[in-house]
Motif scaffolding. Sequence first.
Motif, PDB file in Angstrom:
ATOM      1  N   ALA A  79      84.491  57.997 109.383  1.00  0.00           N
ATOM      2  CA  ALA A  79      85.691  58.523 108.726  1.00  0.00           C
ATOM      3  C   ALA A  79      85.901  59.968 109.132  1.00  0.00           C
ATOM      4  N   GLU A  80      87.160  60.410 108.986  1.00  0.00           N
ATOM      5  CA  GLU A  80      87.491  61.787 109.297  1.00  0.00           C
ATOM      6  C   GLU A  80      88.603  62.256 108.369  1.00  0.00           C
ATOM      7  N   PHE A  81      88.440  63.466 107.837  1.00  0.00           N
ATOM      8  CA  PHE A  81      89.468  64.078 106.998  1.00  0.00           C
ATOM      9  C   PHE A  81      90.640  64.455 107.891  1.00  0.00           C
ATOM     10  N   VAL A  82      91.865  64.074 107.492  1.00  0.00           N
ATOM     11  CA  VAL A  82      93.027  64.387 108.323  1.00  0.00           C
ATOM     12  C   VAL A  82      93.987  65.374 107.676  1.00  0.00           C
ATOM     13  N   GLY A  83      93.941  65.550 106.364  1.00  0.00           N
ATOM     14  CA  GLY A  83      94.829  66.491 105.689  1.00  0.00           C
ATOM     15  C   GLY A  83      95.158  66.044 104.289  1.00  0.00           C
ATOM     16  N   THR A  84      96.052  66.788 103.670  1.00  0.00           N
ATOM     17  CA  THR A  84      96.463  66.463 102.304  1.00  0.00           C
ATOM     18  C   THR A  84      97.943  66.116 102.264  1.00  0.00           C
ATOM     19  N   ILE A  85      98.301  65.351 101.259  1.00  0.00           N
ATOM     20  CA  ILE A  85      99.689  64.983 101.000  1.00  0.00           C
ATOM     21  C   ILE A  85      99.969  65.265  99.531  1.00  0.00           C
ATOM     22  N   GLN A  86     101.240  65.342  99.174  1.00  0.00           N
ATOM     23  CA  GLN A  86     101.628  65.444  97.774  1.00  0.00           C
ATOM     24  C   GLN A  86     102.298  64.139  97.376  1.00  0.00           C
ATOM     25  N   VAL A  87     101.981  63.657  96.206  1.00  0.00           N
ATOM     26  CA  VAL A  87     102.610  62.451  95.667  1.00  0.00           C
ATOM     27  C   VAL A  87     103.028  62.716  94.236  1.00  0.00           C
ATOM     28  N   GLY A  88     104.052  62.026  93.788  1.00  0.00           N
ATOM     29  CA  GLY A  88     104.461  62.120  92.394  1.00  0.00           C
ATOM     30  C   GLY A  88     104.929  63.492  91.969  1.00  0.00           C
ATOM     31  N   VAL A  89     105.432  64.293  92.919  1.00  0.00           N
ATOM     32  CA  VAL A  89     105.899  65.636  92.589  1.00  0.00           C
ATOM     33  C   VAL A  89     107.057  65.527  91.602  1.00  0.00           C
ATOM     34  N   GLY A  90     106.997  66.300  90.538  1.00  0.00           N
ATOM     35  CA  GLY A  90     108.037  66.285  89.515  1.00  0.00           C
ATOM     36  C   GLY A  90     107.855  65.208  88.465  1.00  0.00           C
ATOM     37  N   ASN A  91     106.868  64.349  88.645  1.00  0.00           N
ATOM     38  CA  ASN A  91     106.617  63.304  87.659  1.00  0.00           C
ATOM     39  C   ASN A  91     105.657  63.817  86.599  1.00  0.00           C
TER      40      ASN A  91
END
Length: 175
Positions: A79-91
């Motif tokens: 496995a390899e870390f690829v980055g971060t994402i945002q989900v559910g912004v404003g929820n």
Amino acid sequence: MASTVRWNANGETDVCSVYSLSDAYGRVGLSTSSLKGSLAGNAPKAMHCLDVNGTTDKDGWWDRLQALTPIDCAQPHEAEFVGTIQVGVGNAGPLPDDKVLHDWSSDACWAAVARFVGLTDAQLDSRPEMGITWDRFDKLQWESGERHQRCFALLSPGKKVRASIKGLGKGALPV
């Protein structure tokens, strides 16, 4: 730092601490040395490549992951870390159910892994030895406003590489 009024009234203080993690799921690790500068330059304490501890399903793909432990990218890893994402912004409100969180995270992490590897989403889909995973929210994180997921490229169980897959594209895995 606590304000003088708070300090004098209650003897309280605020503390900001930095911890080393023993795995990608946030388990705190023990460190016998300072972490100062450990994320600069080649970032020796940053999460890059990871050793996977988990079980497989009847089809031979990962079923449950118990740990993603940071490891030097020159060592065999899945496995390899690829980055971060945002989900559910404003929820706001309660933590969404697993299906909603899965739907939000799956598409966004798939795209992040595809970009990291140097493929389109469809090209990543055509590589059966590659997949994705992400960390999960718990109720406390969600209620505190946390909306970031860490995304990881995941290789088939037993398919270990000895270098980063960043920019690999359609090339052969570096086994």
